[in-house]
Structures are given as C-alpha cells and as structure tokens.
Design a protein around this motif. Structure first.
Motif, PDB file in Angstrom:
ATOM      1  N   GLU A  72       0.831  -1.203   0.000  1.00  0.00           N
ATOM      2  CA  GLU A  72       0.000   0.000   0.000  1.00  0.00           C
ATOM      3  C   GLU A  72       0.864   1.251   0.000  1.00  0.00           C
ATOM      4  O   GLU A  72       0.568   2.228  -0.685  1.00  0.00           O
ATOM      5  CB  GLU A  72      -0.934  -0.007   1.205  1.00  0.00           C
ATOM      6  CG  GLU A  72      -2.074  -0.993   1.086  1.00  0.00           C
ATOM      7  CD  GLU A  72      -2.893  -1.083   2.356  1.00  0.00           C
ATOM      8  OE1 GLU A  72      -2.547  -0.407   3.352  1.00  0.00           O
ATOM      9  OE2 GLU A  72      -3.878  -1.835   2.361  1.00  0.00           O
ATOM     10  N   GLU A  73       1.943   1.225   0.767  1.00  0.00           N
ATOM     11  CA  GLU A  73       2.845   2.383   0.800  1.00  0.00           C
ATOM     12  C   GLU A  73       3.548   2.561  -0.539  1.00  0.00           C
ATOM     13  O   GLU A  73       3.664   3.682  -1.046  1.00  0.00           O
ATOM     14  CB  GLU A  73       3.881   2.187   1.909  1.00  0.00           C
ATOM     15  CG  GLU A  73       4.820   3.364   2.060  1.00  0.00           C
ATOM     16  CD  GLU A  73       5.816   3.118   3.174  1.00  0.00           C
ATOM     17  OE1 GLU A  73       6.929   3.670   3.067  1.00  0.00           O
ATOM     18  OE2 GLU A  73       5.503   2.392   4.130  1.00  0.00           O
ATOM     19  N   ALA A  74       3.975   1.468  -1.149  1.00  0.00           N
ATOM     20  CA  ALA A  74       4.672   1.555  -2.432  1.00  0.00           C
ATOM     21  C   ALA A  74       3.747   2.013  -3.546  1.00  0.00           C
ATOM     22  O   ALA A  74       4.155   2.754  -4.438  1.00  0.00           O
ATOM     23  CB  ALA A  74       5.278   0.198  -2.783  1.00  0.00           C
ATOM     24  N   LEU A  75       2.483   1.600  -3.512  1.00  0.00           N
ATOM     25  CA  LEU A  75       1.537   1.967  -4.558  1.00  0.00           C
ATOM     26  C   LEU A  75       0.776   3.246  -4.257  1.00  0.00           C
ATOM     27  O   LEU A  75       0.039   3.745  -5.102  1.00  0.00           O
ATOM     28  CB  LEU A  75       0.546   0.827  -4.778  1.00  0.00           C
ATOM     29  CG  LEU A  75       1.143  -0.482  -5.291  1.00  0.00           C
ATOM     30  CD1 LEU A  75       0.091  -1.561  -5.325  1.00  0.00           C
ATOM     31  CD2 LEU A  75       1.757  -0.278  -6.666  1.00  0.00           C
ATOM     32  N   GLY A  76       0.910   3.779  -3.050  1.00  0.00           N
ATOM     33  CA  GLY A  76       0.228   5.013  -2.681  1.00  0.00           C
ATOM     34  C   GLY A  76      -1.257   4.820  -2.461  1.00  0.00           C
ATOM     35  O   GLY A  76      -2.044   5.721  -2.727  1.00  0.00           O
ATOM     36  N   ILE A  77      -1.641   3.672  -2.007  1.00  0.00           N
ATOM     37  CA  ILE A  77      -3.053   3.392  -1.744  1.00  0.00           C
ATOM     38  C   ILE A  77      -3.377   3.835  -0.328  1.00  0.00           C
ATOM     39  O   ILE A  77      -2.659   3.509   0.612  1.00  0.00           O
ATOM     40  CB  ILE A  77      -3.353   1.886  -1.915  1.00  0.00           C
ATOM     41  CG1 ILE A  77      -3.042   1.464  -3.343  1.00  0.00           C
ATOM     42  CG2 ILE A  77      -4.795   1.594  -1.552  1.00  0.00           C
ATOM     43  CD1 ILE A  77      -3.158  -0.028  -3.553  1.00  0.00           C
ATOM     44  N   HIS A  78      -4.478   4.571  -0.186  1.00  0.00           N
ATOM     45  CA  HIS A  78      -4.889   5.022   1.140  1.00  0.00           C
ATOM     46  C   HIS A  78      -5.662   3.917   1.838  1.00  0.00           C
ATOM     47  O   HIS A  78      -6.350   3.123   1.202  1.00  0.00           O
ATOM     48  CB  HIS A  78      -5.744   6.278   1.051  1.00  0.00           C
ATOM     49  CG  HIS A  78      -5.026   7.411   0.401  1.00  0.00           C
ATOM     50  ND1 HIS A  78      -3.966   8.055   1.003  1.00  0.00           N
ATOM     51  CD2 HIS A  78      -5.185   7.992  -0.804  1.00  0.00           C
ATOM     52  CE1 HIS A  78      -3.521   8.994   0.207  1.00  0.00           C
ATOM     53  NE2 HIS A  78      -4.244   8.985  -0.913  1.00  0.00           N
ATOM     54  N   ALA A  79      -5.618   3.910   3.149  1.00  0.00           N
ATOM     55  CA  ALA A  79      -6.289   2.849   3.919  1.00  0.00           C
ATOM     56  C   ALA A  79      -7.804   2.984   3.854  1.00  0.00           C
ATOM     57  O   ALA A  79      -8.515   1.997   3.781  1.00  0.00           O
ATOM     58  CB  ALA A  79      -5.825   2.884   5.378  1.00  0.00           C
ATOM     59  N   ASN A  80      -8.333   4.213   3.882  1.00  0.00           N
ATOM     60  CA  ASN A  80      -9.778   4.433   3.866  1.00  0.00           C
ATOM     61  C   ASN A  80     -10.154   5.282   2.657  1.00  0.00           C
ATOM     62  O   ASN A  80     -10.330   6.489   2.765  1.00  0.00           O
ATOM     63  CB  ASN A  80     -10.232   5.131   5.149  1.00  0.00           C
ATOM     64  CG  ASN A  80     -10.049   4.254   6.352  1.00  0.00           C
ATOM     65  OD1 ASN A  80     -10.237   3.052   6.277  1.00  0.00           O
ATOM     66  ND2 ASN A  80      -9.671   4.851   7.470  1.00  0.00           N
ATOM     67  N   PRO A  81     -10.305   4.682   1.484  1.00  0.00           N
ATOM     68  CA  PRO A  81     -10.672   5.487   0.312  1.00  0.00           C
ATOM     69  C   PRO A  81     -12.125   5.932   0.409  1.00  0.00           C
ATOM     70  O   PRO A  81     -12.943   5.310   1.066  1.00  0.00           O
ATOM     71  CB  PRO A  81     -10.473   4.506  -0.854  1.00  0.00           C
ATOM     72  CG  PRO A  81     -10.695   3.167  -0.250  1.00  0.00           C
ATOM     73  CD  PRO A  81     -10.178   3.281   1.168  1.00  0.00           C
ATOM     74  N   GLU A  82     -12.423   7.038  -0.251  1.00  0.00           N
ATOM     75  CA  GLU A  82     -13.788   7.545  -0.280  1.00  0.00           C
ATOM     76  C   GLU A  82     -14.608   6.662  -1.209  1.00  0.00           C
ATOM     77  O   GLU A  82     -14.293   6.485  -2.379  1.00  0.00           O
ATOM     78  CB  GLU A  82     -13.809   8.985  -0.782  1.00  0.00           C
ATOM     79  CG  GLU A  82     -13.210   9.976   0.186  1.00  0.00           C
ATOM     80  CD  GLU A  82     -14.073  10.129   1.426  1.00  0.00           C
ATOM     81  OE1 GLU A  82     -15.311  10.047   1.310  1.00  0.00           O
ATOM     82  OE2 GLU A  82     -13.484  10.315   2.505  1.00  0.00           O
ATOM     83  N   LEU A  83     -15.666   6.102  -0.686  1.00  0.00           N
ATOM     84  CA  LEU A  83     -16.536   5.257  -1.478  1.00  0.00           C
ATOM     85  C   LEU A  83     -17.708   6.071  -2.004  1.00  0.00           C
ATOM     86  O   LEU A  83     -18.190   6.976  -1.324  1.00  0.00           O
ATOM     87  CB  LEU A  83     -17.065   4.091  -0.630  1.00  0.00           C
ATOM     88  CG  LEU A  83     -16.014   3.120  -0.105  1.00  0.00           C
ATOM     89  CD1 LEU A  83     -16.675   2.090   0.790  1.00  0.00           C
ATOM     90  CD2 LEU A  83     -15.306   2.444  -1.252  1.00  0.00           C
ATOM     91  N   PRO A  84     -18.164   5.787  -3.219  1.00  0.00           N
ATOM     92  CA  PRO A  84     -19.323   6.523  -3.735  1.00  0.00           C
ATOM     93  C   PRO A  84     -20.579   6.122  -2.968  1.00  0.00           C
ATOM     94  O   PRO A  84     -20.671   5.038  -2.406  1.00  0.00           O
ATOM     95  CB  PRO A  84     -19.407   6.077  -5.201  1.00  0.00           C
ATOM     96  CG  PRO A  84     -18.731   4.751  -5.224  1.00  0.00           C
ATOM     97  CD  PRO A  84     -17.661   4.809  -4.157  1.00  0.00           C
ATOM     98  N   SER A  85     -21.534   7.036  -2.954  1.00  0.00           N
ATOM     99  CA  SER A  85     -22.784   6.746  -2.255  1.00  0.00           C
ATOM    100  C   SER A  85     -23.568   5.690  -3.025  1.00  0.00           C
ATOM    101  O   SER A  85     -23.435   5.578  -4.246  1.00  0.00           O
ATOM    102  CB  SER A  85     -23.608   8.019  -2.109  1.00  0.00           C
ATOM    103  OG  SER A  85     -23.947   8.488  -3.399  1.00  0.00           O
ATOM    104  N   PRO A  86     -24.382   4.906  -2.337  1.00  0.00           N
ATOM    105  CA  PRO A  86     -25.143   3.875  -3.045  1.00  0.00           C
ATOM    106  C   PRO A  86     -26.163   4.497  -3.993  1.00  0.00           C
ATOM    107  O   PRO A  86     -26.746   5.539  -3.715  1.00  0.00           O
ATOM    108  CB  PRO A  86     -25.827   3.102  -1.917  1.00  0.00           C
ATOM    109  CG  PRO A  86     -25.784   3.990  -0.736  1.00  0.00           C
ATOM    110  CD  PRO A  86     -24.603   4.889  -0.906  1.00  0.00           C
ATOM    111  N   ARG A  87     -26.362   3.858  -5.122  1.00  0.00           N
ATOM    112  CA  ARG A  87     -27.285   4.378  -6.134  1.00  0.00           C
ATOM    113  C   ARG A  87     -28.718   3.982  -5.791  1.00  0.00           C
ATOM    114  O   ARG A  87     -28.959   2.932  -5.220  1.00  0.00           O
ATOM    115  CB  ARG A  87     -26.938   3.822  -7.503  1.00  0.00           C
ATOM    116  CG  ARG A  87     -25.601   4.291  -7.972  1.00  0.00           C
ATOM    117  CD  ARG A  87     -25.319   3.752  -9.327  1.00  0.00           C
ATOM    118  NE  ARG A  87     -24.011   4.208  -9.780  1.00  0.00           N
ATOM    119  CZ  ARG A  87     -23.505   3.908 -10.934  1.00  0.00           C
ATOM    120  NH1 ARG A  87     -24.176   3.147 -11.768  1.00  0.00           N
ATOM    121  NH2 ARG A  87     -22.314   4.353 -11.264  1.00  0.00           N
TER     122      ARG A  87
END
Length: 118
Positions: A72-87
């Motif tokens: 995750e650190e090497a790829l720059g992935i955040h631990a808690n990404p913003e998820l889109p709201s349910p449709r």
C-alpha cells in the motif's frame, strides 16, 4: 547362622522386587492399558500439532499484514478510500399529482443462485 539369615532376607527381598516389577510390566501390557497409553499419546501429539498450526497461522497473518502495508505504501493506496454513495433507482409510477418529486426505491435484490428454485 547370621550368614544364612542375611542370604535368606536378601533372597526374599530380591523375590519381592522381581515379582513387583513383573506385575507392573504385566499390568502395562494389558489391552486396556495399551489403549489408554495410545490415546494419551495421540492427544499429546494432537495438542502439539494444534499449537504449531496456530503459531504458523499467526505468523502468516502478521507477515501478510506487514506485506500489505508495504505494498500500500509503495503503490500510494490510502487505507480508507472515499466510497461513492449507493445508487437509488427511480420508481416508475403513473401518479399525475406528484410528478415534480420522483420517488425512489431500493435496488432490486436478485439472487444469482441458479439452484434456488429447485
């Protein structure tokens, strides 16, 4: 006379000792005793294997979490990404007096289990 008493006592003691040893060995060789000994050894072995398996699983889990953090650190992935709201899907209604505010219904729940009806 003392010599004969000494050797008699020594012989009796040796006989009692030998008889006790033979009786203990015979009790150990009965089927019930052999079964109990085998069961105890199997339980001990199972416990040791369980402890090793649990230790291995904990090591794998720790190393997996460490490696995921590195990736995750090497790829720059955040631990808690913003998820889109349910449709939500608009409901089609033939209500002539309420056309300005559409009503919403929840997403349809479809099962993908092909054996559901059988």
């Amino acid at each position: 006379m003392f010599r004969r008493t000494f050797w008699f006592t020594t012989g009796v003691a040796a006989g009692v000792w030998a008889t006790t040893k033979v009786n203990r060995k015979l009790r150990q060789l009965t089927p019930e005793s052999l079964a109990a000994t085998a069961a105890n050894k199997a339980l001990e072995t199972g416990q040791r294997l369980k402890d090793r398996a649990v230790g291995f699983a904990l090591d794998v889990r720790d190393n997996m979490a460490q490696r995921e953090a590195e990736l995750e650190e090497a790829l720059g992935i955040h631990a808690n990404p913003e998820l889109p709201s349910p449709r939500r899907y608009t409901a089609i209604e033939n209500d002539s007096d309420n056309r300005s505010t559409p009503k919403y219904i929840e997403a349809p729940m479809h099962s993908y289990n092909r054996n559901e009806d059988h």
